[in-house]
Design a protein around this motif. Structure first.
Motif, PDB file in Angstrom:
ATOM      1  N   CYS A  76      -5.032  -5.014  19.582  1.00 30.74           N
ATOM      2  CA  CYS A  76      -4.049  -3.952  19.813  1.00 30.74           C
ATOM      3  C   CYS A  76      -4.457  -2.699  19.047  1.00 30.74           C
ATOM      4  O   CYS A  76      -4.911  -2.777  17.900  1.00 30.74           O
ATOM      5  CB  CYS A  76      -2.659  -4.404  19.367  1.00 30.74           C
ATOM      6  N   ASP A  77      -4.264  -1.555  19.675  1.00 32.31           N
ATOM      7  CA  ASP A  77      -4.625  -0.281  19.065  1.00 32.31           C
ATOM      8  C   ASP A  77      -3.440   0.229  18.259  1.00 32.31           C
ATOM      9  O   ASP A  77      -2.677   1.098  18.700  1.00 32.31           O
ATOM     10  CB  ASP A  77      -5.018   0.710  20.167  1.00 32.31           C
ATOM     11  N   VAL A  78      -3.269  -0.341  17.067  1.00 33.53           N
ATOM     12  CA  VAL A  78      -2.133  -0.016  16.209  1.00 33.53           C
ATOM     13  C   VAL A  78      -2.640   0.262  14.800  1.00 33.53           C
ATOM     14  O   VAL A  78      -3.818   0.076  14.489  1.00 33.53           O
ATOM     15  CB  VAL A  78      -1.116  -1.178  16.169  1.00 33.53           C
ATOM     16  N   VAL A  79      -1.741   0.694  13.944  1.00 36.02           N
ATOM     17  CA  VAL A  79      -2.048   0.939  12.537  1.00 36.02           C
ATOM     18  C   VAL A  79      -1.378  -0.152  11.704  1.00 36.02           C
ATOM     19  O   VAL A  79      -0.188  -0.431  11.867  1.00 36.02           O
ATOM     20  CB  VAL A  79      -1.543   2.324  12.094  1.00 36.02           C
ATOM     21  N   LYS A  80      -2.146  -0.767  10.804  1.00 37.16           N
ATOM     22  CA  LYS A  80      -1.617  -1.821   9.937  1.00 37.16           C
ATOM     23  C   LYS A  80      -1.686  -1.345   8.494  1.00 37.16           C
ATOM     24  O   LYS A  80      -2.760  -1.002   7.990  1.00 37.16           O
ATOM     25  CB  LYS A  80      -2.424  -3.107  10.114  1.00 37.16           C
ATOM     26  N   LEU A  81      -0.534  -1.297   7.822  1.00 36.64           N
ATOM     27  CA  LEU A  81      -0.463  -0.799   6.450  1.00 36.64           C
ATOM     28  C   LEU A  81       0.165  -1.842   5.530  1.00 36.64           C
ATOM     29  O   LEU A  81       1.101  -2.548   5.935  1.00 36.64           O
ATOM     30  CB  LEU A  81       0.378   0.475   6.383  1.00 36.64           C
ATOM     31  N   PRO A  82      -0.325  -1.949   4.297  1.00 43.52           N
ATOM     32  CA  PRO A  82       0.380  -2.795   3.319  1.00 43.52           C
ATOM     33  C   PRO A  82       1.741  -2.196   3.003  1.00 43.52           C
ATOM     34  O   PRO A  82       1.960  -0.988   3.162  1.00 43.52           O
ATOM     35  CB  PRO A  82      -0.545  -2.761   2.104  1.00 43.52           C
ATOM     36  N   LEU A  83       2.646  -3.031   2.582  1.00 39.20           N
ATOM     37  CA  LEU A  83       3.990  -2.560   2.250  1.00 39.20           C
ATOM     38  C   LEU A  83       4.041  -2.070   0.808  1.00 39.20           C
ATOM     39  O   LEU A  83       3.277  -2.508  -0.051  1.00 39.20           O
ATOM     40  CB  LEU A  83       5.000  -3.684   2.449  1.00 39.20           C
ATOM     41  N   ASP A  84       4.966  -1.162   0.554  1.00 46.07           N
ATOM     42  CA  ASP A  84       5.216  -0.648  -0.778  1.00 46.07           C
ATOM     43  C   ASP A  84       6.705  -0.869  -1.097  1.00 46.07           C
ATOM     44  O   ASP A  84       7.550  -0.232  -0.481  1.00 46.07           O
ATOM     45  CB  ASP A  84       4.858   0.835  -0.859  1.00 46.07           C
ATOM     46  N   PRO A  85       7.042  -1.787  -2.039  1.00 45.19           N
ATOM     47  CA  PRO A  85       6.138  -2.581  -2.876  1.00 45.19           C
ATOM     48  C   PRO A  85       5.481  -3.702  -2.072  1.00 45.19           C
ATOM     49  O   PRO A  85       6.003  -4.121  -1.035  1.00 45.19           O
ATOM     50  CB  PRO A  85       7.081  -3.135  -3.950  1.00 45.19           C
ATOM     51  N   PRO A  86       4.332  -4.221  -2.540  1.00 44.07           N
ATOM     52  CA  PRO A  86       3.625  -5.274  -1.811  1.00 44.07           C
ATOM     53  C   PRO A  86       4.498  -6.518  -1.645  1.00 44.07           C
ATOM     54  O   PRO A  86       5.275  -6.873  -2.535  1.00 44.07           O
ATOM     55  CB  PRO A  86       2.414  -5.565  -2.713  1.00 44.07           C
ATOM     56  N   GLN A  87       4.349  -7.160  -0.482  1.00 39.37           N
ATOM     57  CA  GLN A  87       5.120  -8.369  -0.179  1.00 39.37           C
ATOM     58  C   GLN A  87       4.161  -9.432   0.345  1.00 39.37           C
ATOM     59  O   GLN A  87       3.266  -9.136   1.136  1.00 39.37           O
ATOM     60  CB  GLN A  87       6.184  -8.083   0.888  1.00 39.37           C
ATOM     61  N   LYS A  88       4.351 -10.675  -0.109  1.00 41.21           N
ATOM     62  CA  LYS A  88       3.494 -11.774   0.329  1.00 41.21           C
ATOM     63  C   LYS A  88       4.321 -13.000   0.692  1.00 41.21           C
ATOM     64  O   LYS A  88       5.454 -13.147   0.227  1.00 41.21           O
ATOM     65  CB  LYS A  88       2.486 -12.150  -0.773  1.00 41.21           C
TER      66      LYS A  88
END
Length: 297
Positions: free
Chosen positions: A247-259
């Motif tokens: 898929c032509d999308v943007v993937k960004l980490p979350l702020d604050p990081p979540q796991k």
């Protein structure tokens, strides 16, 4: 209680057809019907409703089915232990898993396991967390690959951490940002997978006191990614799901990081059948990478 009658009932109930059950069991449809009728006579009440379209379990049949699965599971365990005593490795392992894990982790694990134990059969059942829990409770699955969530009422074997990502359209105003502020989810058109209740995403929002504006719901996360690509909104999912998805999308980490923590769950490792124990040990050794990195099987 004859196991042939139990098997005829259970497989007929699961397939919805005496004919399909007959193909699986190697009987005639009338033979399967006779076995089920004999089982019903043993118990003193009907287990299946018959009609022109096939069969379906009665409410009493649904209750009995759970116990029948447990009975047949114990019978299978006896034969596996006997085979083990004789120096053989036989059996069957039914795995319930997320599609992302069956895509990225399990093919390599199953290939290696089958090379080492060629006579142990592997069956995969893919679903969302709600379905996986149900399959465990109904004894349909021996072991489940899923995310950890309290309360955890099963034996749990952690395998890896996986970060949660924000998935955005390429035209999104934060598409070039280094991270996506989690609090901004409340202002977005949100796409929620897993029948509108993704357990991991819901837990993340509850933990952070957020209530997203859910505009669309999907069954699978892959559909949600395609909807994001079309500019219909954004979503939050774990990284493993997005891996190698075109898929032509943007993937960004979350702020604050979540796991989240991914791992294996089963009712009791100590009481599991030998084949299940072998698979769990093999999979844990194969997937539990040093440092907790998400493995790539």
């Amino acid at each position: 209680m004859e196991s042939s009658r139990c098997k005829a009932f259970l497989i007929s109930a699961e397939t919805g057809s005496f004919s399909k059950a007959a193909e699986i069991l190697g009987y005639t449809p009338s033979g399967v019907s006779q076995l089920v009728t004999a089982f019903e006579n043993d118990l003193g009440f009907p287990l299946l409703l018959r009609n022109k379209r096939g069969v379906m379990p009665t409410p009493d049949g649904e209750r009995i089915a759970v116990a029948v699965r447990e009975l047949l599971s114990q019978e299978r365990r006896i034969y596996e232990i006997a085979a083990e005593i004789k120096g053989l490795s036989l059996g069957e392992v039914t795995i319930a898993t997320y599609p992302s894990i069956s895509t990225h982790w399990l093919p390599g694990v199953i290939r290696g396991f089958r090379e080492e134990y060629p006579h142990i059969k592997i069956k995969l059942m893919e679903g969302i967390r709600q379905e996986i829990i149900q399959w465990l409770e109904e004894k349909r699955a021996d072991v489940a690959f899923m995310s950890h969530k309290e309360p955890m009422s099963y034996d749990w074997i952690p395998l890896a951490e996986d970060q949660m990502l924000a998935v955005l359209p390429k035209t999104h105003q934060l598409a070039r940002a280094a991270a996506y502020p989690l609090q901004k989810c409340r202002d977005e058109s949100f796409i929620m997978p897993a029948l509108g209740r993704d357990a991991d995403v819901a837990a993340l929002f509850e933990k952070n006191g957020l209530e997203p504006d859910v505009q669309f719901t999907t069954l699978q996360s892959f559909a949600a990614l395609s909807m994001v690509e079309q500019g219909l909104g954004m979503t939050v999912i774990n990284e493993l799901i997005t891996r190698n998805w075109p898929c032509d999308v943007v993937k960004l980490p979350l702020d604050p990081p979540q796991k989240i923590i991914l791992g294996m769950a089963l009712f009791s490792l100590e009481n599991a059948a030998p084949a299940v124990k072998r698979f769990v040990k093999y999979a844990a050794g194969r997937l539990n990478c040093p440092g907790g990195a998400v493995p790539c099987a």
